[in-house]
Design a protein around this motif. Structure first.
Motif, short mmCIF file in Angstrom:
data_model
loop_
_atom_site.label_atom_id
_atom_site.label_comp_id
_atom_site.label_asym_id
_atom_site.label_seq_id
_atom_site.Cartn_x
_atom_site.Cartn_y
_atom_site.Cartn_z
N PRO A 19 0.81 -1.23 0.00
CA PRO A 19 0.00 0.00 0.00
C PRO A 19 0.84 1.27 0.00
O PRO A 19 0.41 2.30 -0.54
CB PRO A 19 -0.83 -0.12 1.28
CG PRO A 19 -0.90 -1.59 1.56
CD PRO A 19 0.41 -2.15 1.09
N ALA A 20 2.04 1.22 0.58
CA ALA A 20 2.88 2.41 0.64
C ALA A 20 3.30 2.89 -0.74
O ALA A 20 3.61 4.07 -0.94
CB ALA A 20 4.12 2.15 1.49
N ALA A 21 3.29 1.98 -1.72
CA ALA A 21 3.68 2.36 -3.08
C ALA A 21 2.62 3.24 -3.74
O ALA A 21 2.89 3.86 -4.78
CB ALA A 21 3.93 1.12 -3.92
N ARG A 22 1.42 3.32 -3.14
CA ARG A 22 0.35 4.17 -3.67
C ARG A 22 0.47 5.62 -3.19
O ARG A 22 -0.33 6.47 -3.59
CB ARG A 22 -1.01 3.61 -3.26
CG ARG A 22 -1.33 2.23 -3.83
CD ARG A 22 -1.74 2.29 -5.26
NE ARG A 22 -1.98 0.98 -5.86
CZ ARG A 22 -2.18 0.80 -7.16
NH1 ARG A 22 -2.17 1.83 -7.98
NH2 ARG A 22 -2.38 -0.41 -7.64
N ASP A 23 1.45 5.90 -2.38
CA ASP A 23 1.66 7.24 -1.83
C ASP A 23 2.17 8.15 -2.95
O ASP A 23 3.32 8.05 -3.38
CB ASP A 23 2.67 7.18 -0.68
CG ASP A 23 2.89 8.51 0.00
OD1 ASP A 23 2.69 9.57 -0.63
OD2 ASP A 23 3.30 8.50 1.18
N GLU A 24 1.32 9.06 -3.42
CA GLU A 24 1.68 9.90 -4.56
C GLU A 24 2.81 10.86 -4.24
O GLU A 24 3.64 11.16 -5.10
CB GLU A 24 0.44 10.65 -5.06
CG GLU A 24 -0.62 9.71 -5.63
CD GLU A 24 -1.82 10.45 -6.20
OE1 GLU A 24 -1.84 11.71 -6.15
OE2 GLU A 24 -2.74 9.77 -6.70
N ALA A 25 2.87 11.34 -3.01
CA ALA A 25 3.97 12.22 -2.63
C ALA A 25 5.30 11.47 -2.68
O ALA A 25 6.33 12.03 -3.10
CB ALA A 25 3.72 12.79 -1.23
N LEU A 26 5.29 10.21 -2.28
CA LEU A 26 6.51 9.40 -2.34
C LEU A 26 6.89 9.12 -3.79
O LEU A 26 8.07 9.14 -4.14
CB LEU A 26 6.31 8.11 -1.56
CG LEU A 26 7.54 7.22 -1.36
CD1 LEU A 26 8.65 7.99 -0.64
CD2 LEU A 26 7.17 5.96 -0.58
N GLN A 27 5.90 8.83 -4.61
CA GLN A 27 6.17 8.64 -6.04
C GLN A 27 6.84 9.88 -6.62
O GLN A 27 7.85 9.79 -7.34
CB GLN A 27 4.87 8.35 -6.79
CG GLN A 27 4.18 7.05 -6.41
CD GLN A 27 2.76 6.97 -6.96
OE1 GLN A 27 2.39 7.73 -7.85
NE2 GLN A 27 1.97 6.07 -6.43
N ASP A 28 6.28 11.04 -6.32
CA ASP A 28 6.83 12.29 -6.85
C ASP A 28 8.24 12.53 -6.32
O ASP A 28 9.10 13.06 -7.04
CB ASP A 28 5.92 13.46 -6.48
CG ASP A 28 4.57 13.40 -7.18
OD1 ASP A 28 4.45 12.69 -8.19
OD2 ASP A 28 3.64 14.08 -6.71
#
Length: 257
Positions: free
Chosen positions: A232-241
């Motif tokens: 689920p942590a991979a869905r964190d858009e801020a982390l993706q960015d």
């Protein structure tokens, strides 16, 4: 029929996916780390359209691979298959001062995504080991931590999911997905790996070319041609960015938004 570029396709899952796609009538361009491996790939898969050559541990070579690919013309799909495994006993530093695992497994697919003419589909190989991992973007160089090869690999595969999901958000006109092939007995997985090798390469080929409704999606994660939940942590858009910003800074290559 589709035209597909597969990185890391001289052996293992990349070569298996290439053979499957060629047998299905698709046009395939291979990628080899050096000229010797390119020669072997041409002998093993003479039906391949071409072989692009470049060592994806070096940023300069990543750029060159992208340029070679673009010279050949636009692809319908790019499969980011190239990678190294979890059994690195020590931190191996590239000419750019980066851990080899991060450079090949994360930065290379980022640079190729940014520089290769946008295809219709993008496929990123991750691993079940990404679950429970984190990106640790403040220490991707492993200078503040004691080196752990398995953890470095797991983190890189977590970042591959971040990359795939970020691209899915940025480029709604491209189908961008990630997958885990399973722990299979390849050179990377080792001879004792328990999963079914025959199933390991099929999902990437399916996501790259299939007209099945289940394959024509984006921002998803798969295992054996079925959707599976990613960490689920991979869905964190801020982390993706944040990962994209880091890759931009390290490579000096900007990803189109």
């Amino acid at each position: 029929m589709a035209r597909v570029f597969i990185t890391g396709s001289t052996d293992g899952l990349g070569a298996m996916a290439a053979r499957l796609l060629i047998d299905e009538g698709h046009r395939v361009v291979l990628h080899a780390r050096n000229a010797a491996r390119a020669h072997d790939a041409r002998n093993a898969l003479p039906e391949a359209e071409a072989v692009v050559i470049g060592d994806l541990s070096r940023i300069e070579a990543m750029r060159d691979v992208a340029e070679q690919a673009n010279t050949l013309g636009r692809f319908d799909a790019v499969i980011h298959n190239a990678g190294i495994g979890y059994r690195e006993p020590q931190r191996i530093e590239t000419v750019d001062g980066l851990p080899q695992v991060f450079a090949i497994n994360v930065l290379a697919p980022y640079v190729l995504t940014a520089l290769i003419e946008k295809p219709r589909r993008l496929v990123y190989l991750s691993s079940g080991m990404h679950r429970g991992s984190r990106a640790n973007l403040d220490d991707i160089e492993w200078k503040a931590r004691h080196w752990n090869g398995a953890q470095a690999y797991a983190e890189s595969k977590f970042m591959d999911v971040l990359l795939a999901l970020a691209v899915a958000r940025y480029w709604p006109d491209v189908l961008s997905n990630a997958l885990e092939p399973g722990w299979v007995p390849t050179k990377m997985g080792g001879s004792s790996a328990p999963d079914d090798l025959d199933k390991a390469h099929r999902t990437q080929a399916w996501l790259a070319t299939s007209e099945d409704e289940d394959a024509r999606v984006t921002g998803r994660y798969f295992f054996h041609m079925r959707e599976r939940a990613c960490d689920p942590a991979a869905r964190d858009e801020a982390l993706q960015d944040a990962l994209i910003a880091l890759c931009e800074r390290l490579s000096r290559v900007k990803l189109e938004r």
